[in-house]
Design a protein around this motif. Structure first.
Motif, PDB file in Angstrom:
ATOM      1  N   GLN A 572       0.833  -1.202   0.000  1.00  0.00           N
ATOM      2  CA  GLN A 572       0.000   0.000   0.000  1.00  0.00           C
ATOM      3  C   GLN A 572       0.866   1.250   0.000  1.00  0.00           C
ATOM      4  O   GLN A 572       1.631   1.478   0.941  1.00  0.00           O
ATOM      5  CB  GLN A 572      -0.885   0.002   1.251  1.00  0.00           C
ATOM      6  CG  GLN A 572      -1.631   1.290   1.507  1.00  0.00           C
ATOM      7  CD  GLN A 572      -2.788   1.448   0.573  1.00  0.00           C
ATOM      8  OE1 GLN A 572      -3.646   0.577   0.505  1.00  0.00           O
ATOM      9  NE2 GLN A 572      -2.827   2.550  -0.164  1.00  0.00           N
ATOM     10  N   PRO A 573       0.803   2.085  -1.046  1.00  0.00           N
ATOM     11  CA  PRO A 573       1.547   3.355  -1.003  1.00  0.00           C
ATOM     12  C   PRO A 573       1.049   4.220   0.150  1.00  0.00           C
ATOM     13  O   PRO A 573      -0.125   4.164   0.527  1.00  0.00           O
ATOM     14  CB  PRO A 573       1.223   4.004  -2.359  1.00  0.00           C
ATOM     15  CG  PRO A 573       0.703   2.900  -3.206  1.00  0.00           C
ATOM     16  CD  PRO A 573       0.034   1.936  -2.288  1.00  0.00           C
ATOM     17  N   PHE A 574       1.923   5.013   0.729  1.00  0.00           N
ATOM     18  CA  PHE A 574       1.513   5.910   1.794  1.00  0.00           C
ATOM     19  C   PHE A 574       0.492   6.906   1.265  1.00  0.00           C
ATOM     20  O   PHE A 574       0.568   7.359   0.119  1.00  0.00           O
ATOM     21  CB  PHE A 574       2.719   6.646   2.371  1.00  0.00           C
ATOM     22  CG  PHE A 574       3.662   5.744   3.122  1.00  0.00           C
ATOM     23  CD1 PHE A 574       3.184   4.738   3.947  1.00  0.00           C
ATOM     24  CD2 PHE A 574       5.034   5.898   2.999  1.00  0.00           C
ATOM     25  CE1 PHE A 574       4.044   3.913   4.642  1.00  0.00           C
ATOM     26  CE2 PHE A 574       5.909   5.078   3.695  1.00  0.00           C
ATOM     27  CZ  PHE A 574       5.414   4.076   4.513  1.00  0.00           C
ATOM     28  N   ARG A 575      -0.458   7.257   2.126  1.00  0.00           N
ATOM     29  CA  ARG A 575      -1.563   8.122   1.742  1.00  0.00           C
ATOM     30  C   ARG A 575      -1.408   9.497   2.371  1.00  0.00           C
ATOM     31  O   ARG A 575      -0.692   9.666   3.343  1.00  0.00           O
ATOM     32  CB  ARG A 575      -2.904   7.501   2.160  1.00  0.00           C
ATOM     33  CG  ARG A 575      -3.159   6.155   1.484  1.00  0.00           C
ATOM     34  CD  ARG A 575      -4.347   5.438   2.104  1.00  0.00           C
ATOM     35  NE  ARG A 575      -4.593   4.172   1.420  1.00  0.00           N
ATOM     36  CZ  ARG A 575      -5.445   3.998   0.426  1.00  0.00           C
ATOM     37  NH1 ARG A 575      -6.147   5.027  -0.008  1.00  0.00           N
ATOM     38  NH2 ARG A 575      -5.609   2.827  -0.138  1.00  0.00           N
ATOM     39  N   ARG A 576      -2.159  10.446   1.869  1.00  0.00           N
ATOM     40  CA  ARG A 576      -2.131  11.797   2.403  1.00  0.00           C
ATOM     41  C   ARG A 576      -3.558  12.263   2.680  1.00  0.00           C
ATOM     42  O   ARG A 576      -4.373  12.401   1.756  1.00  0.00           O
ATOM     43  CB  ARG A 576      -1.461  12.776   1.420  1.00  0.00           C
ATOM     44  CG  ARG A 576       0.012  12.466   1.156  1.00  0.00           C
ATOM     45  CD  ARG A 576       0.861  12.754   2.386  1.00  0.00           C
ATOM     46  NE  ARG A 576       2.288  12.569   2.109  1.00  0.00           N
ATOM     47  CZ  ARG A 576       2.924  11.428   2.279  1.00  0.00           C
ATOM     48  NH1 ARG A 576       2.254  10.366   2.713  1.00  0.00           N
ATOM     49  NH2 ARG A 576       4.221  11.333   2.020  1.00  0.00           N
ATOM     50  N   ASN A 577      -3.864  12.475   3.970  1.00  0.00           N
ATOM     51  CA  ASN A 577      -5.145  13.070   4.392  1.00  0.00           C
ATOM     52  C   ASN A 577      -6.358  12.348   3.822  1.00  0.00           C
ATOM     53  O   ASN A 577      -7.335  12.971   3.406  1.00  0.00           O
ATOM     54  CB  ASN A 577      -5.199  14.554   3.991  1.00  0.00           C
ATOM     55  CG  ASN A 577      -4.104  15.349   4.634  1.00  0.00           C
ATOM     56  OD1 ASN A 577      -3.780  15.142   5.799  1.00  0.00           O
ATOM     57  ND2 ASN A 577      -3.509  16.258   3.873  1.00  0.00           N
ATOM     58  N   GLU A 578      -6.313  11.028   3.822  1.00  0.00           N
ATOM     59  CA  GLU A 578      -7.419  10.251   3.271  1.00  0.00           C
ATOM     60  C   GLU A 578      -8.304   9.735   4.393  1.00  0.00           C
ATOM     61  O   GLU A 578      -7.817   9.241   5.411  1.00  0.00           O
ATOM     62  CB  GLU A 578      -6.881   9.077   2.460  1.00  0.00           C
ATOM     63  CG  GLU A 578      -7.951   8.396   1.622  1.00  0.00           C
ATOM     64  CD  GLU A 578      -7.331   7.547   0.522  1.00  0.00           C
ATOM     65  OE1 GLU A 578      -7.963   6.560   0.148  1.00  0.00           O
ATOM     66  OE2 GLU A 578      -6.233   7.891   0.069  1.00  0.00           O
ATOM     67  N   ARG A 579      -9.636   9.799   4.213  1.00  0.00           N
ATOM     68  CA  ARG A 579     -10.558   9.398   5.269  1.00  0.00           C
ATOM     69  C   ARG A 579     -11.382   8.180   4.909  1.00  0.00           C
ATOM     70  O   ARG A 579     -12.064   7.622   5.748  1.00  0.00           O
ATOM     71  CB  ARG A 579     -11.490  10.559   5.624  1.00  0.00           C
ATOM     72  CG  ARG A 579     -10.769  11.757   6.192  1.00  0.00           C
ATOM     73  CD  ARG A 579     -11.715  12.827   6.647  1.00  0.00           C
ATOM     74  NE  ARG A 579     -12.604  12.361   7.701  1.00  0.00           N
ATOM     75  CZ  ARG A 579     -13.478  13.132   8.327  1.00  0.00           C
ATOM     76  NH1 ARG A 579     -13.586  14.397   7.992  1.00  0.00           N
ATOM     77  NH2 ARG A 579     -14.247  12.651   9.276  1.00  0.00           N
ATOM     78  N   LYS A 580     -11.339   7.757   3.659  1.00  0.00           N
ATOM     79  CA  LYS A 580     -12.138   6.594   3.289  1.00  0.00           C
ATOM     80  C   LYS A 580     -11.438   5.307   3.742  1.00  0.00           C
ATOM     81  O   LYS A 580     -10.236   5.308   4.024  1.00  0.00           O
ATOM     82  CB  LYS A 580     -12.351   6.570   1.784  1.00  0.00           C
ATOM     83  CG  LYS A 580     -11.085   6.347   0.966  1.00  0.00           C
ATOM     84  CD  LYS A 580     -11.401   6.379  -0.521  1.00  0.00           C
ATOM     85  CE  LYS A 580     -10.137   6.151  -1.350  1.00  0.00           C
ATOM     86  NZ  LYS A 580     -10.419   6.196  -2.794  1.00  0.00           N
ATOM     87  N   PRO A 581     -12.175   4.174   3.858  1.00  0.00           N
ATOM     88  CA  PRO A 581     -11.543   2.915   4.274  1.00  0.00           C
ATOM     89  C   PRO A 581     -10.404   2.530   3.340  1.00  0.00           C
ATOM     90  O   PRO A 581     -10.395   2.880   2.167  1.00  0.00           O
ATOM     91  CB  PRO A 581     -12.699   1.909   4.178  1.00  0.00           C
ATOM     92  CG  PRO A 581     -13.936   2.730   4.289  1.00  0.00           C
ATOM     93  CD  PRO A 581     -13.616   4.040   3.637  1.00  0.00           C
TER      94      PRO A 581
END
Length: 594
Positions: A572-581
């Motif tokens: 999984q690539p790192f995410r930025r400010n994501e709120r979905k599952p």
């Protein structure tokens, strides 16, 4: 061995005396070598906007009468609902007068560093004066369970698909008497595939016979009447509970070599393979008595080697008032070192692992003798700038609110400390330039670290006495990349005890998946590695049963999951400010049973 400890360790480090290291004198901070520049760091406290508002309860806010009101509580960072986001639990104490209705606070992570209070709907209840917490899947069903330690009866909370039930009695952990437990760790000490339990006990507290502030010599500190203890109060020992493979525990403390004379004031359990033999060892940070080191003899028993190993005392041969403890390889030699926080008028302690179960106090050599005015609690090795070296963070706070009204140069609420690893076996105090969260003052206790928003950076969750918690986020982007490794057993639970080795750009790092530590708290089971400028890394995992697995190359900038017997199951690539599952049917993707 315990007799030797008593002979060597004369009582010089007590809360009542505040003399943990003979009134240590702070060393001057060493200037950075020419051309060496510190990294950018800017920690902000985002707890309020994240929805973390529950107030800590630890007895009376002022006018504390007994020591149980001063020790505070821990916190846990773990994914209770298997949705891919780390959640937060803050456990709470109580009040001696019975006022109010204290409760724990379990916050469900909604993504984007926002949380909702899920305590009531998950069934997690306040069952007593809580102290610490540790996590582990004791029944191998793929859902993370909890042990909450108390002054009273500890509580084992079984996680059934996101709902908790108190199974203390049916699982063999009900004692039927009051006992003060503090730190704990789930640990597969016999490597049979089932998680056992190690529990630390502090002291035998009976309010009917315990003196009040000022009543005796040990109830005074620097001329102030303060809560009594721990010196002068009955000590305790440690407990080990063996899992029978069906989730029921039996007390094996005596036959395993864990129990002994009740003469210690234990706080934090720190479990790791310190001698690189594939078996978990146990370190206990003790307050005002020699700390303990249980070396695993690989036959179901332990040998207590605190004095022999060099971890019981400081370099002057003195006991210290140990609070928190953390493990990390600070010098990159492939051995896990130990950092311990202590009382004020002392420095923290860094024990360098020399191999073969031996350690050396290198606090002064490492530049960590610059602060003596802080009373330290939760501590963590972390790599905030992603340069591949372990930095050190710890929280502080006094035990006596009375210091605020005394002219002795100490305060109940204290700032945090961040030490940057320079890469030459020395640390540099960056606290003054680490952002507004380091100027804020609290009387803090428990600490948990982990990647709460899955963006590759580590956040810091902190318990503050009589206040809402803090959540520290580094607003400055690290210069390097990172890798987050989640190791799961064949059952789908966190592989507590697994040794993870990462090699990138010619540099090798190690760490263990562990339960407990910090200060009576639980951190993210996923292991975070800074990789500097490297774009990929080689990965090796030694599983708790001793088998090994090698993967690679794996890309930097990712959270990867490796399951024993299956290899890498997700990337999984790192995410930025994501709120979905993270994705649908997360639990099924993790091979969770049921």
């Amino acid at each position: 061995m315990r007799t030797a400890i008593l002979i060597l360790a004369i009582g010089t480090a007590t809360w009542a005396q505040g003399m943990a290291s003979g009134n240590a004198v702070a060393q001057a901070s060493r200037p950075l070598p020419k051309g060496m520049k510190p990294p950018a760091v800017d920690y902000r406290d985002v707890a309020a906007t994240a929805g973390l508002t529950g107030v800590n309860v630890s007895g009376a806010e002022r006018g504390k009468q007994y020591i149980v009101e001063a020790t505070g509580a821990g916190t846990a960072m773990f994914d209770f609902d298997n949705d891919g986001w780390q959640d937060l639990l803050f456990v709470n104490g109580s009040r001696l007068d019975g006022s109010g209705s204290p409760r724990h606070f379990l916050y469900r992570n909604q993504g984007g560093l926002t949380f909702e209070d899920a305590t009531d709907r998950t069934g997690l209840k306040h069952t007593g004066w809580a102290q610490g917490v540790c996590a582990g899947d004791f029944d191998n069903d793929g859902w993370t369970d909890l042990l909450i330690t108390n002054w009273g009866e500890n509580t084992l909370w079984r996680n059934a698909k996101g709902r908790f039930s108190d199974e203390t009695r049916q699982r063999g952990l009900w004692r039927g008497r009051t006992r003060w437990s503090t730190g704990c760790s789930f640990v597969d000490y016999d490597r049979d595939g089932d998680l056992d339990l190690f529990v630390v006990h502090y002291l035998d507290l009976d309010l009917k016979v315990t003196p009040k502030p000022g009543d005796k010599a040990q109830c005074q500190w620097k001329g102030l009447p303060v809560v009594c203890g721990p010196r002068g109060l009955p000590g305790e020992t440690m407990s080990l509970y063996q899992n029978d493979g069906r989730g029921t525990f039996t007390d094996v403390s005596d036959k395993a070599g864990i129990a002994g004379p009740k003469q210690y004031y234990g706080f934090t359990a720190l479990v790791s393979d310190f001698d690189n033999d594939g078996w978990p060892d146990i370190y206990v940070a003790c307050d005002s008595t020699a700390s303990l080191f249980y070396r695993n003899r690989r036959n179901g028993t332990f040998e207590e080697t605190g004095v022999i190993s060099g971890t019981a005392l400081n370099e002057d041969g003195r006991e210290q008032a140990g609070m928190g403890a953390t493990a990390g390889d600070f010098d990159g030699d492939g051995l896990l070192d130990i950092f311990k926080t202590n009382f004020s008028d002392d420095t923290p302690t860094l024990y360098r692992n020399l191999g073969d179960g031996n350690f050396q106090d290198v606090t002064a050599q490492a530049g960590l003798g610059v602060n003596t005015k802080f009373l330290g609690w939760g501590a963590a090795f972390l790599d905030f700038d992603h340069d591949g070296r372990r930095d050190i963070f710890h929280v502080n706070g006094h035990v006596y609110p009375e210091v605020d009204s005394a002219s002795i140069g100490e305060k109940f609420k204290q700032p945090r400390v961040l030490y940057w690893n320079r890469g030459d076996k020395q640390y540099h105090d960056l606290s003054a330039i680490s952002g507004p969260a380091f100027g804020a003052r609290h009387s803090s206790r428990g600490l948990a670290i982990g990647d709460l928003d899955n963006d590759g950076r580590v956040e810091l969750a902190i318990v503050n006495m009589h206040d809402a918690p803090s959540l520290l986020k580094n607003a400055a982007a690290p210069a390097g990349s990172a890798l987050l490794v989640e190791a799961l057993t064949a059952h789908g639970r966190a592989a507590i005890g697994a040794r993870i080795t990462v090699t990138a750009a010619g540099k090798t790092q190690i760490d263990d998946v562990r339960s407990g530590g910090y200060h009576i708290s639980q951190s993210d089971f996923r292991v975070h590695f800074g990789l500097g400028s490297a774009v990929e890394a080689q990965l090796a995992i030694r599983w708790p049963d001793g088998t090994a697995q090698v993967l690679g190359p794996v890309p930097a900038g990712h959270w990867i999951t490796v399951q024993q017997g299956k290899g890498m199951t997700r990337r999984q690539p790192f995410r930025r400010n994501e709120r979905k599952p993270i994705h649908e049917n997360w639990a099924l993707r993790r091979n969770v049973n049921g």
